[in-house]
Design a protein around this motif. Sequence first.
Motif, mmCIF file in Angstrom:
data_model
loop_
_atom_site.group_PDB
_atom_site.id
_atom_site.type_symbol
_atom_site.label_atom_id
_atom_site.label_comp_id
_atom_site.label_asym_id
_atom_site.label_seq_id
_atom_site.Cartn_x
_atom_site.Cartn_y
_atom_site.Cartn_z
ATOM 1 N N GLU A 498 -34.578 0.759 -33.305
ATOM 2 C CA GLU A 498 -35.933 1.309 -33.205
ATOM 3 C C GLU A 498 -36.156 2.411 -34.232
ATOM 4 N N HIS A 499 -35.115 3.181 -34.544
ATOM 5 C CA HIS A 499 -35.247 4.219 -35.560
ATOM 6 C C HIS A 499 -35.369 3.593 -36.948
ATOM 7 N N PHE A 500 -34.585 2.542 -37.193
ATOM 8 C CA PHE A 500 -34.637 1.842 -38.472
ATOM 9 C C PHE A 500 -36.044 1.315 -38.725
ATOM 10 N N LEU A 501 -36.637 0.714 -37.711
ATOM 11 C CA LEU A 501 -37.986 0.152 -37.855
ATOM 12 C C LEU A 501 -39.028 1.263 -37.996
ATOM 13 N N SER A 502 -38.866 2.342 -37.237
ATOM 14 C CA SER A 502 -39.819 3.457 -37.327
ATOM 15 C C SER A 502 -39.821 4.075 -38.719
ATOM 16 N N ALA A 503 -38.661 4.070 -39.367
ATOM 17 C CA ALA A 503 -38.550 4.625 -40.718
ATOM 18 C C ALA A 503 -39.018 3.644 -41.784
ATOM 19 N N GLY A 504 -39.317 2.415 -41.372
ATOM 20 C CA GLY A 504 -39.764 1.419 -42.342
ATOM 21 C C GLY A 504 -38.644 0.686 -43.038
#
Length: 587
Positions: A498-504
């Motif tokens: 989820e952090h990876f996706l939030s960071a793009g």
Amino acid sequence: MKNVGYAKRGYQYVKRYGVTRLRRKVQERLYRNSLERGYQGWMLRQRPAESEMELQRTHVFADSPLVSVVVPVYRTPEVFLREMVESVLSQTYRNLELCIADGSGEDDTAEKVIEDYMRRDPRIRYEKLADNLGIAGNTNAALSLATGEYLALLDHDDLLEEHALFEVVKWLSAHPGTDLLYTDEDKVTFDSSMYFQPHFKPDFNRELLRSNNYICHLLVVKKTLLEQTQRYRQEFDGAQDYDFILQCAEKAERIGHIPRVLYHWRCHASSTAANPESKLYAYDAGKRALECHLRRLGEAGTVENMENPGFYRITYPVAGTPKVSIALLDAPTPGALKKFVNAVGRNRTYGNLELLVLLEEADKNKLILNFIKEHRQIPIKVVYCTSACNKFVTFSRLAEKLDSEYFLFLESRAEQLCRGWLEIFLGNAQREGIGAVGGRVYDSRRRLRYGAKILGMKGSAGDAFGGLPLGYTGYFHKAVLQQNYHAVSGKAMMVRREHFLSAGGFSEDVEDRMKDVDLCLKLEALGLSNVYDPGIVVTERKSARRKKPSRRAAAFEKKWKELLKEPDSCYNRNLSLEDTSCRIREF
């Protein structure tokens, strides 16, 4: 006598850790000494000129808070006591008071010396205690004498630079809201003739503080923050300052750091500065203080003593069995893939994982597919890059479709993985507020190749402690200590999905070799902290490819231009950015 002391310490160390480790320890100390040769001259050149000191003495701040210098005294040798007192009373910042609690009992040496100074300077507040209350009790007694808005903690035989408090108040004026502040420090010999072993510290580093009391001296605390703590507690005598700093760090609204050597730690035979073995009881107290710190914050973790006294390691437990996708972005050959799978299987103690192999369309061949069919012990998926984009971009697009909760990026040349490596990754990555988690990667010669990143190193970002041999610990043991860094290497890095996706995900607009650093900086921009955990050790097999000379990463440098202008807060501006040896920088 000095040589006898060294021999005794060496013997004790060999009994505990063996000859090989002692040899490494001595070699590192000698190497560090060579890098610090000329430090005394460097330090003296950093001192303000006398004309500037005169200006400091007459300078009027918009807010000139009273600073209470707090000192617990216990049978301090007269020469040390006088030097300490004079280093305080001669401060260029004048609005101070010196608060001394004397637990020397029947020994009245300190009392006579201090009363002599009191007749000449009304800024001294002194109390002769009926009994010695121990280091914690004596310090609390001295704190009770303080009436200042800020309290500066000073040991009874140490020294302050003459401009130390001026720099403190200057910082406080420029950074309102700071309620905890510390400076860099060094050691001074028994006879005050030589300064050595400077400790150039990072800005506040929560994970490093959990590894070691790196803050130590000079510590300045706002009185309103002090009142929120339990002060110094006798049950942690020997590590009472570590317990106190942990308490303060939990409550502080803003923690500052002055990257200047303003405190000199006296080094003599019985001091911890000279002989860490002299206070072994203190290191157990430090371990207990750290355990209490975790309990207060409601965090699970097992604290262990490290080889070097006063240094600790926390193992964070894994909650549940979340799925992990291990991504190989470097297109392994069938032979390399086989060796990688064997390395994973050799020390595999965690089951819920899959292996993602990203290949260019041209790399499609039956050998890879046949290998996957024959190795069912680890689920392996092949992803083909059919577009013009590279593997980083392909993975970023794939990430949304994966059902795993954590992504782990490793090189396919990994030949050895330490026991429990995946659990260490997960234990950290599951913690609240953690972004990327990185380990240390050694090459086939057992030299540290990848790990934590230092911003600004050679213009962009370089690997901290690059080339350090396995078994060596680096500057103040930092190569083997858990700590925060702005970025960690993608050669061994875990990120929550989820952090990876939030960071793009991985950015298309920066060079491939900087995509890991770029991702970490984007995670920080989201308010997450990146962690370097050297308990994760990966060793690579020899590569037939020669490393190409690195060119400047122009796109990365342009994107993060403003950040790269500032000194890396996880490093120290007094250390060189020309190489990773932590040599002193010449200004």
